[in-house]
Design a protein around this motif. Sequence first.
Motif, mmCIF file in Angstrom:
data_model
loop_
_atom_site.group_PDB
_atom_site.id
_atom_site.type_symbol
_atom_site.label_atom_id
_atom_site.label_comp_id
_atom_site.label_asym_id
_atom_site.label_seq_id
_atom_site.Cartn_x
_atom_site.Cartn_y
_atom_site.Cartn_z
ATOM 1 N N TRP A 13 0.809 -1.231 0.000
ATOM 2 C CA TRP A 13 0.000 0.000 0.000
ATOM 3 C C TRP A 13 0.831 1.266 0.000
ATOM 4 O O TRP A 13 0.286 2.363 -0.167
ATOM 5 C CB TRP A 13 -0.974 -0.015 1.175
ATOM 6 N N ILE A 46 -6.880 -1.343 -9.520
ATOM 7 C CA ILE A 46 -5.834 -2.341 -9.355
ATOM 8 C C ILE A 46 -4.500 -1.633 -9.168
ATOM 9 O O ILE A 46 -4.219 -0.633 -9.816
ATOM 10 C CB ILE A 46 -5.795 -3.259 -10.587
ATOM 11 N N ARG A 47 -3.690 -2.160 -8.268
ATOM 12 C CA ARG A 47 -2.370 -1.598 -8.002
ATOM 13 C C ARG A 47 -1.313 -2.564 -8.521
ATOM 14 O O ARG A 47 -1.501 -3.766 -8.478
ATOM 15 C CB ARG A 47 -2.168 -1.413 -6.501
ATOM 16 N N SER A 65 -4.370 -8.084 -5.815
ATOM 17 C CA SER A 65 -5.528 -7.290 -6.245
ATOM 18 C C SER A 65 -6.617 -8.255 -6.678
ATOM 19 O O SER A 65 -6.439 -9.475 -6.624
ATOM 20 C CB SER A 65 -5.160 -6.362 -7.410
ATOM 21 N N GLU A 66 -7.706 -7.714 -7.183
ATOM 22 C CA GLU A 66 -8.798 -8.575 -7.646
ATOM 23 C C GLU A 66 -8.411 -9.419 -8.857
ATOM 24 O O GLU A 66 -9.095 -10.370 -9.193
ATOM 25 C CB GLU A 66 -10.044 -7.752 -7.952
ATOM 26 N N SER A 74 -9.232 -9.064 -3.790
ATOM 27 C CA SER A 74 -9.852 -7.750 -3.854
ATOM 28 C C SER A 74 -8.746 -6.705 -3.978
ATOM 29 O O SER A 74 -7.565 -7.020 -3.875
ATOM 30 C CB SER A 74 -10.680 -7.475 -2.595
ATOM 31 N N ASN A 75 -9.144 -5.472 -4.154
ATOM 32 C CA ASN A 75 -8.175 -4.375 -4.224
ATOM 33 C C ASN A 75 -7.971 -3.716 -2.866
ATOM 34 O O ASN A 75 -7.267 -2.724 -2.777
ATOM 35 C CB ASN A 75 -8.636 -3.335 -5.250
#
Length: 129
Positions: A13, A46-47, A65-66, A74-75
């Motif tokens: 993050w 999305i990262r 991510s998803e 998930s994101n």
Amino acid sequence: MNAVKFDLNAYLWDESNLHPNFAALFKRRRANGSYWKDAWAGKLPIRQVNPITCADGLTMSVQASETHYCSPRSNLGPYTEVEVGFPSQLVEELMEYAESPDTPTDTVYANVPVAVVKAVIEKHGGLKA
């Protein structure tokens, strides 16, 4: 060995670890106000973060991510399992998660527990300073 306890979820993050293309996207979305609106609606984009580089030179992509093999898928996180990809050398601890075990440096490792990733990073001297 790195004395600082590594937090993989915090790494994922931390915007300073974002791939440059994704960093620009997040900056634009924050500027136009859509980032926080989407965040509160549970629709974060999305990262993609830069590869992790360990003190001894091991590099590996770690994503969640998803659209990645992770849990939760998930994101939003926090993640208990992540996708690892394309390590620069064979990493025995990851092999049971390999999609293509015959090509260990050219494959994706699905749903790797965060504890395993952290142990690999610690074994390789922690994050490169």
